[in-house]
Scaffold this motif. Structure first.
Motif, short mmCIF file in Angstrom:
data_model
loop_
_atom_site.label_atom_id
_atom_site.label_comp_id
_atom_site.label_asym_id
_atom_site.label_seq_id
_atom_site.Cartn_x
_atom_site.Cartn_y
_atom_site.Cartn_z
N HIS A 57 2.36 45.64 5.72
CA HIS A 57 1.46 45.93 6.62
C HIS A 57 -0.02 46.23 5.81
O HIS A 57 -1.08 45.85 6.53
CB HIS A 57 1.89 47.18 7.28
CG HIS A 57 2.82 46.86 8.44
ND1 HIS A 57 3.98 46.77 8.13
CD2 HIS A 57 2.48 46.73 9.72
CE1 HIS A 57 4.69 46.49 9.30
NE2 HIS A 57 3.89 46.69 10.31
N PHE A 58 0.06 46.54 4.84
CA PHE A 58 -1.23 46.93 3.99
C PHE A 58 -1.42 46.49 2.64
O PHE A 58 -0.99 47.37 1.59
CB PHE A 58 -1.42 48.48 4.11
CG PHE A 58 -1.23 49.23 5.44
CD1 PHE A 58 -2.14 48.91 6.46
CD2 PHE A 58 0.00 50.07 5.51
CE1 PHE A 58 -1.56 49.68 7.72
CE2 PHE A 58 0.29 50.68 6.75
CZ PHE A 58 -0.42 50.34 7.87
N PRO A 59 -1.53 45.16 2.45
CA PRO A 59 -1.22 44.55 1.18
C PRO A 59 -2.39 45.02 -0.07
O PRO A 59 -1.96 44.73 -1.28
CB PRO A 59 -1.55 43.18 1.44
CG PRO A 59 -2.19 43.12 2.86
CD PRO A 59 -1.92 44.12 3.65
N THR A 60 -3.33 45.72 0.33
CA THR A 60 -4.17 46.06 -0.66
C THR A 60 -5.01 47.32 -0.03
O THR A 60 -4.74 47.87 0.89
CB THR A 60 -5.75 44.97 -0.51
OG1 THR A 60 -6.19 44.98 0.72
CG2 THR A 60 -5.06 43.44 -0.77
N ILE A 61 -5.79 47.82 -0.97
CA ILE A 61 -6.22 49.32 -0.76
C ILE A 61 -7.18 49.15 0.31
O ILE A 61 -7.28 49.81 1.22
CB ILE A 61 -6.82 49.89 -2.22
CG1 ILE A 61 -6.03 50.02 -3.35
CG2 ILE A 61 -7.81 51.00 -1.67
CD1 ILE A 61 -6.39 50.62 -4.54
N GLU A 62 -7.99 47.91 0.52
CA GLU A 62 -8.97 47.58 1.22
C GLU A 62 -8.24 47.74 2.63
O GLU A 62 -8.68 48.28 3.55
CB GLU A 62 -9.82 46.39 1.09
CG GLU A 62 -10.86 46.10 2.07
CD GLU A 62 -11.59 44.99 1.67
OE1 GLU A 62 -12.72 44.69 2.40
OE2 GLU A 62 -11.17 44.05 0.77
N ALA A 63 -7.00 47.07 2.78
CA ALA A 63 -6.37 46.82 4.19
C ALA A 63 -5.91 48.16 4.33
O ALA A 63 -5.95 48.61 5.70
CB ALA A 63 -5.08 45.93 3.77
N LEU A 64 -5.47 49.21 3.62
CA LEU A 64 -5.12 50.35 4.03
C LEU A 64 -6.19 51.28 4.50
O LEU A 64 -6.11 51.95 5.48
CB LEU A 64 -4.68 51.25 2.61
CG LEU A 64 -4.09 52.37 2.92
CD1 LEU A 64 -2.89 52.53 4.02
CD2 LEU A 64 -3.39 53.14 1.35
N ALA A 65 -7.37 51.03 3.76
CA ALA A 65 -8.65 51.93 4.15
C ALA A 65 -9.17 51.37 5.46
O ALA A 65 -9.77 52.16 6.40
CB ALA A 65 -9.76 51.62 3.08
N ASP A 66 -8.97 50.15 6.00
CA ASP A 66 -9.32 49.66 6.94
C ASP A 66 -8.29 49.96 8.22
O ASP A 66 -8.69 49.91 9.31
CB ASP A 66 -9.51 47.93 6.93
CG ASP A 66 -10.57 47.77 6.48
OD1 ASP A 66 -11.61 48.33 6.07
OD2 ASP A 66 -10.77 46.48 5.91
N ALA A 67 -7.36 50.44 8.05
CA ALA A 67 -6.17 50.82 9.01
C ALA A 67 -6.42 52.13 9.65
O ALA A 67 -7.19 53.16 8.93
CB ALA A 67 -4.91 50.65 8.57
N SER A 68 -5.86 52.21 10.73
CA SER A 68 -6.10 53.68 11.46
C SER A 68 -5.13 54.42 10.82
O SER A 68 -4.04 54.20 10.28
CB SER A 68 -5.93 53.59 12.94
OG SER A 68 -4.73 52.99 13.22
N GLU A 69 -5.42 55.73 11.09
CA GLU A 69 -4.42 56.64 10.73
C GLU A 69 -2.90 56.64 11.40
O GLU A 69 -1.98 56.61 10.85
CB GLU A 69 -4.98 58.17 10.68
CG GLU A 69 -4.05 59.18 10.02
CD GLU A 69 -4.51 60.66 10.53
OE1 GLU A 69 -3.94 61.40 11.40
OE2 GLU A 69 -5.21 61.08 9.20
N ASP A 70 -3.18 56.40 12.75
CA ASP A 70 -2.03 56.22 13.50
C ASP A 70 -1.06 54.96 12.84
O ASP A 70 0.10 55.06 12.93
CB ASP A 70 -2.35 55.83 15.06
CG ASP A 70 -2.43 57.15 15.75
OD1 ASP A 70 -2.21 58.21 15.27
OD2 ASP A 70 -3.09 57.13 16.77
#
Length: 338
Positions: A57-70
């Motif tokens: 779901h979050f392959p990179t740090i950037e993808a994790l940062a772009d995701a919502s907390e939910d």
């Protein structure tokens, strides 16, 4: 090399774990960081599935940062200790903002990241960047406590200080990354909490606990305290379409940031008052089977109450394909309703 590192590294070359999903050559600092956070308070066998799903779901740090907390909490749901997930999300934003998306490489920088302690920082920098840092996770504490017959529980400051001294003493200057993984593997696979496999241990000849057959006494156990039991009522508001009402919990406290059912004191008067405040036309349909959920410091008895809200205009959620992050007992209750 000291008496532990040489035989331990030789054992690791032959028997160490090298195919875990977060292990790669060269090491991926994001994967190492994520795995170290997930492995806090959680066994490897449990973490593997969550890690693979999280990376998908979050392959990179950037993808994790772009995701919502939910979205992040939804993929963490069931793993427990939810502050870890919130800290990961916060840290991803911090890394994008302060380090241009690159994981920091200095010990002080890593130690300052939310949710990262001295041992976790050491493990990340050792495995990712081959820096010379000691670690002291639960597996290492157990290995060193037995090897040196360290007295006292590691929750006591004097005992913890002694274990840190030993951890730093045994950490070699060469092959630090391999040693870090090796001593964790030793505790996880051979020097286990119960029934340690001492005959296969590469350092058993000098282990004081093994020599005196006192492995079960180390680390010294924490003085036992009886867990208190608390109770709560969970109100399952359900509309005519069969959808349920959920509310987001505060970030602080149990299940922080997850979506849950309305709770109140498990007393008839309080339940009825809470019900009427939510919807004057609502009525109780059934009292469901009690659920017992245990936390580190207490047991929680949950009394679920199914409540029919025929015409309520608030936002209700369908039971099928519910993608919000839910506490484990709430997920159990929802599954019962399907």
């Amino acid at each position: 090399m000291n008496p532990i590192s040489k035989p331990l590294l030789k054992w690791f070359d032959q028997f160490g774990r090298k195919t875990l999903p977060w292990q790669s050559k060269p090491a991926n600092p994001y994967h190492v960081w994520l795995s170290e956070i997930m492995l806090q308070q959680t066994q490897v066998a449990t973490v593997i599935g969550y890690f693979n799903n999280f990376i998908q779901h979050f392959p990179t740090i950037e993808a994790l940062a772009d995701a919502s907390e939910d979205a992040v909490l939804a993929q963490w749901a069931g793993l427990g200790y939810y502050a870890r997930a919130r800290n990961l999300h916060t840290t991803a934003h911090l890394i994008m903002r302060q380090y241009q998306g690159n994981f920091p490489t200095e010990f002080k920088q890593v130690l300052d990241l939310p949710g990262v302690g001295e041992s976790t920082a050491g493990a990340i920098l050792s495995i990712s960047f081959h820096q010379n840092h000691a670690i002291l996770d639960g597996n290492v504490k157990r290995v060193l406590a037995r090897y040196h017959q360290v007295q006292g529980h590691y929750g006591q400051s004097a005992t913890l200080k002694q274990l840190w001294h030993l951890a730093k003493y045994h950490t070699p200057n060469q092959r630090n990354a391999e040693y870090t993984q090796a001593i964790m593997d030793l505790g996880a696979t051979l020097c286990t909490r119960s029934k340690p496999n001492c005959t296969r241990c590469p350092i058993q000849s000098q282990c004081l606990a093994q020599q005196t057959n006192t492995q079960d006494q180390y680390p010294n156990p924490k003085p036992k305290k009886n867990k208190p039991t608390r109770t709560t009522a969970m109100l399952i508001y359900q509309n005519t379409a069969g959808e349920i009402y959920l509310e987001k919990r505060p970030k602080k406290g149990i299940w922080g940031g997850l979506w849950s059912l309305v709770e109140c004191e498990n007393k008839e008067k309080t339940i009825l008052q809470t019900l009427k405040e939510f919807d004057p036309n609502a009525h109780i349909k059934a009292n469901l089977a009690v659920i017992k959920h245990s936390f580190t410091h207490y047991h929680l008895l949950i009394y679920p109450i199914l409540i029919h809200c025929p015409d309520n205009k608030q936002t209700f959620h369908p039971l099928e394909q519910l993608t919000l992050g839910l506490p484990a007992p709430v997920k159990t209750l929802i599954n019962r309703l399907k």
